[in-house]
Design a protein around this motif. Structure first.
Motif, short mmCIF file in Angstrom:
data_model
loop_
_atom_site.label_atom_id
_atom_site.label_comp_id
_atom_site.label_asym_id
_atom_site.label_seq_id
_atom_site.Cartn_x
_atom_site.Cartn_y
_atom_site.Cartn_z
N ARG A 546 0.83 -1.20 0.00
CA ARG A 546 0.00 0.00 0.00
C ARG A 546 0.87 1.26 0.00
N ARG A 547 0.45 2.25 -0.78
CA ARG A 547 1.15 3.53 -0.81
C ARG A 547 0.14 4.67 -0.75
N LEU A 548 0.58 5.75 -0.13
CA LEU A 548 -0.18 7.01 -0.15
C LEU A 548 0.58 8.01 -1.00
N GLU A 549 -0.12 8.72 -1.86
CA GLU A 549 0.49 9.83 -2.58
C GLU A 549 0.01 11.10 -1.89
N CYS A 550 0.94 11.76 -1.22
CA CYS A 550 0.60 12.85 -0.32
C CYS A 550 1.10 14.19 -0.86
N ARG A 551 0.47 15.27 -0.37
CA ARG A 551 0.90 16.61 -0.77
C ARG A 551 0.46 17.62 0.28
N VAL A 552 1.04 18.79 0.19
CA VAL A 552 0.61 19.91 1.03
C VAL A 552 -0.68 20.48 0.44
N ILE A 553 -1.64 20.77 1.27
CA ILE A 553 -2.91 21.33 0.79
C ILE A 553 -2.65 22.63 0.04
N ILE A 561 4.45 7.65 -0.44
CA ILE A 561 4.92 7.14 0.85
C ILE A 561 4.37 5.72 1.02
N VAL A 562 5.25 4.78 1.33
CA VAL A 562 4.85 3.38 1.51
C VAL A 562 4.32 3.19 2.93
N LEU A 563 3.18 2.51 3.04
CA LEU A 563 2.60 2.19 4.34
C LEU A 563 3.06 0.80 4.79
N PRO A 564 3.18 0.58 6.10
CA PRO A 564 3.51 -0.77 6.58
C PRO A 564 2.36 -1.73 6.30
N ALA A 565 2.69 -3.01 6.27
CA ALA A 565 1.67 -4.02 6.02
C ALA A 565 0.65 -4.05 7.17
N GLY A 566 -0.54 -4.47 6.85
CA GLY A 566 -1.57 -4.59 7.88
C GLY A 566 -2.58 -3.47 7.83
N VAL A 567 -3.53 -3.52 8.76
CA VAL A 567 -4.61 -2.54 8.83
C VAL A 567 -4.03 -1.16 9.11
N VAL A 568 -4.60 -0.14 8.46
CA VAL A 568 -4.14 1.23 8.66
C VAL A 568 -4.42 1.67 10.09
N THR A 569 -3.39 2.23 10.74
CA THR A 569 -3.53 2.72 12.11
C THR A 569 -3.17 4.19 12.18
N GLN A 598 -2.58 16.45 2.85
CA GLN A 598 -3.71 15.67 2.39
C GLN A 598 -3.23 14.50 1.53
N ILE A 599 -4.06 13.50 1.47
CA ILE A 599 -3.84 12.39 0.55
C ILE A 599 -4.45 12.79 -0.79
N ALA A 600 -3.68 12.56 -1.87
CA ALA A 600 -4.22 12.82 -3.20
C ALA A 600 -4.71 11.54 -3.85
N ASN A 601 -3.91 10.47 -3.72
CA ASN A 601 -4.27 9.19 -4.34
C ASN A 601 -3.87 8.04 -3.44
N LEU A 602 -4.59 6.95 -3.56
CA LEU A 602 -4.19 5.68 -2.97
C LEU A 602 -3.60 4.83 -4.08
N ARG A 603 -2.59 4.05 -3.75
CA ARG A 603 -1.99 3.16 -4.74
C ARG A 603 -1.74 1.80 -4.10
N VAL A 604 -2.13 0.75 -4.79
CA VAL A 604 -1.83 -0.61 -4.38
C VAL A 604 -0.93 -1.23 -5.45
N VAL A 605 0.18 -1.79 -5.02
CA VAL A 605 1.13 -2.43 -5.92
C VAL A 605 1.04 -3.93 -5.73
N ALA A 606 0.67 -4.64 -6.78
CA ALA A 606 0.60 -6.10 -6.75
C ALA A 606 1.85 -6.66 -7.41
N GLN A 607 2.56 -7.54 -6.70
CA GLN A 607 3.83 -8.07 -7.18
C GLN A 607 3.88 -9.58 -7.04
N SER A 608 4.65 -10.19 -7.93
CA SER A 608 4.98 -11.60 -7.76
C SER A 608 6.03 -11.72 -6.66
#
Length: 693
Positions: A546-553, A561-569, A598-608
């Motif tokens: 999971r990644r967040l694409e972040c910016r200043v409002i 920014i890469v998020l750690p694995a697991g449920v968002v805390t 603020q968050i602009a986009n969510l990104r999920v990267v699927a990998q082998s």
């Protein structure tokens, strides 16, 4: 025995590496074939079959790095393309962001729009920013617009509707209608490539994809057919700009994903080798025949850019410089590229100053020493005159060179003109090329808040190990690593990559009012559709990131920014905000002073899953060299010195004091006076520049 094959096509050479399931390594370096790049691949595999017994039916996978899409853009040889867009927005491509990369250069020309205005048509539909329908789509009108474009000669059609990222209903319906009415015409939808806000970036990405789509499809079809005819039936995968692999069929449907295919391969190989060596701070420096590429690796991770430009000349890799090319909203390895390679031509500007590149002699006719008709000296000719390159030939002697021809060209066209001895003139050419390449390294370090002295420099490509130590000394970098088989290292990099797909969703939410449950639900929904399933290359399992694409409002530029694995805390979000602020300050040179994010986009990267680690030292030659010697010029401080010439294996178990020349099949390493060279456990040449000692 089975084989995995990596093939990287450059502007000058096509490099191939084959690795067997028992660790054996085969290498081939052949001239690229610009008329039909697939022929270079067949030549490399054929040479390996004839010389080393590579059995074509035993090849289980081919991973390919290609410049076919990039070349179509740079040479303006893509398809005649049409665009269908929302009424009132046909000129989005032309208006762009009103940026220009060279503010005070009045002669700068904006690159031509890939889709001329007559082939940009409108339709009366409208989606609001919240996704609600303001004006319904008229499917019959869309089909009529498509018929108009085809009658005007369009070979490919792009569709980009305003705010389709918020509600893709109209674009999907338009695409279905066009594909049903014109099944032979490729249709590109923006929501299938970049379902994100910002209409210009989305329109540009869609236009570029449509422009190169027929060219890439033809290339993939031809290559697969040619391989099959030669006896190779293995799956064909292509390196993406983001450093992941994609099946050839999937790449042919979304060629915008492989624009920076070739440069990404070397960076991924560097990352894998740096991790094996325990270097968590590394600089990737790849110098080939046409360009030099640089990237930074931190904590064994390759930084990713969510947006970049192509077609505006070489990239200086700065997020602060935009407007010189065609914007692409597509993830890519964050690198810098300059037009400086072995084939870069030497010329004089109007003021009489020596310039090197960006124009290149390429594979044909190549440098003067190739004897194929070029009379204008290149960097390779200068290096040959200086004694850095074997006067008997390149690629193990398979490509003969004429040192006297290079000497005559440097003498008559450079030395005589500036009034210097020929060796000093050649060293001047070498030094100017170094200065050009240092710009690329500075742009990924100093310009982004990194000190080059904190990094180890990994140098590869056919010419990287010739220039790297001189560059490292100028930048006060203490250690240079030359990987095994440096001249074909990008082909190794292809074999370290994972199959990868990115899935994005615009998600405009402030950090300080974030609903964690809603964010988690959005990620779960995005992951539900995340897959790398492909009938051409089936996988048993995938890994998700999971990644967040972040910016200043209030700003438009975002950083991933890469998020750690697991449920968002809440703790994970706080840590992401801190990482964003630190990266923002490094990138732009000032801090955010607590400005709301603020968050602009969510990104999920699927990998082998990760590829098995390569046995890097397996490509070393088992024999030891017969010590030779030739005179080599190391600049006015050292002059012409008798210099030992040896092979990599000769360094085993010892530390060699420079000067020295280390010759290999695919490259040459120059160890200047005052430096020390040794061999590590992975077979890398480790050069200590002894800066400050």
């Amino acid at each position: 025995m089975s084989w995995r094959v990596g093939v990287d096509i450059g502007g000058t050479f096509t490099d191939m590496v084959a690795v067997s399931n028992d660790g054996r390594v085969l290498r081939q370096k052949v001239p690229s074939t610009p008329g039909d790049y697939s022929q270079g691949i067949l030549n490399a595999i054929g040479n390996a079959a004839d010389a080393d017994g590579l059995e074509r039916p035993a090849i289980t996978e081919i991973v390919h790095g290609t410049t076919i899409a990039t070349n179509a853009i740079l040479e303006y040889k893509g398809a005649v393309t049409g665009l269908i867009t929302t009424k009132g927005f046909r000129d989005v491509l032309e208006i762009g962001r009103l940026r220009m990369p060279k503010l005070y250069e009045i002669s700068w020309q904006k690159p031509p729009v890939l889709i001329e205005r007559a082939r940009r048509l409108e339709t009366a539909e409208r989606i609001a920013g919240d996704g609600s329908v303001l004006v319904a789509l008229d499917r019959d009108e869309v089909v009529e617009r498509g018929r108009q474009l085809i009658d005007e000669g369009a070979e490919s059609i792009a569709v980009m509707f305003l705010n389709s990222y918020a509600n893709p209903e109209h674009e999907i319906a338009a695409g279905a209608a066009l594909r049903a009415a014109f099944p032979e015409t490729p249709i590109t939808l923006s929501v299938e490539l970049a379902p994100e806000m910002q209409e210009y970036e989305r329109a540009s990405t869609t236009a570029v994809n449509a422009y190169v789509l027929p060219t890439v499809q033809r290339y993939v079809r031809l290559l697969k057919d040619s391989l099959a005819e030669s006896g190779v039936t293995a799956p064909l995968l292509i390196m993406q700009s983001n450093g992941g692999m994609l099946s050839a069929n999937a790449a042919a449907e979304s060629p915008v994903l492989i624009i920076e295919s070739g440069p990404a391969a070397g960076v991924m190989g560097c990352r894998a080798l740096a991790e094996s060596n325990g270097h968590d701070q590394a600089l990737s420096f790849d110098m080939g025949g046409t360009t030099a590429k640089a990237a930074v690796i931190e904590e064994y991770q390759v930084p990713q850019a969510t947006e970049y430009e192509v077609g505006g000349g070489v990239s200086m890799g700065s997020r602060l410089t935009r407007g010189g090319g065609y914007a692409l909203r597509s993830p890519s390895v964050d690198l810098s590229e300059v037009g400086a390679g072995g084939g870069s031509l030497v010329w004089f500007d109007k003021a009489g100053g020596i310039q090197v590149g960006p124009k290149s002699a390429g594979a044909v006719p190549g440098p003067v020493c190739y004897g194929q008709g070029n009379t204008q000296p290149t960097v390779t000719d200068a290096n040959l005159v200086l004694g850095y390159i074997n006067p008997q030939g390149l690629a193990g002697g398979t490509i003969p060179v004429d040192r006297q021809a290079s000497l005559d060209a440097i003498q008559s066209q450079v030395a005589d003109r500036i009034g210097l001895p020929v060796l000093e003139a050649a060293f001047g050419v070498h030094s100017i090329a170094n200065a050009n390449m240092m710009r690329a390294l500075r742009s990924v370090t100093i310009e982004r808040g990194r000190d080059p002295k904190d990094f180890v420099l990994y140098a590869f490509g056919g010419n990287g190990a010739i220039h790297s130590v001189h560059i490292a000394q100028k930048m006060e970098i203490g250690t240079v690593i030359v990987p095994p088989s440096p001249g074909v290292f990008s082909a190794f990099g292809l074999l370290t990559a994972r199959v990868e797909r990115h899935f994005t969703q615009t998600y405009m939410q402030r950090f300080d009012t974030l609903d964690l449950a809603a964010l988690e639900a959005a990620f779960v929904a995005l992951e539900a559709g995340a897959s790398v399933d492909d009938p051409e290359y089936p996988l048993t399992r995938i890994e998700l990131e999971r990644r967040l694409e972040c910016r200043v409002i209030g700003q438009t530029a975002s950083l991933p920014i890469v998020l750690p694995a697991g449920v968002v805390t809440a703790e994970a979000i706080d840590a992401a905000a801190e990482r964003f602020r630190a990266e923002y300050e490094k990138t732009y040179g000032f801090n955010t002073d607590g400005a709301p994010l603020q968050i602009a986009n969510l990104r999920v990267v699927a990998q082998s899953p990760k590829q098995p680690e390569l046995n890097w030292a397996a490509s070393l030659d088992d024999r030891r060299g017969t010590m030779q010697q030739r005179d080599v010029y190391f600049g006015p401080d050292h002059g012409l010195l008798p210099t030992p010439v040896l092979i990599r294996r000769d360094l085993a178990g010892k530390t060699l004091a420079g000067p020295a020349i280390i010759e290999e099949y695919d490259s040459t390493t120059v160890v200047p006076p005052g430096c020390d060279a040794s061999l590590d456990a992975n077979g890398c040449i480790v050069i200590k520049t002894n800066i400050g000692n």
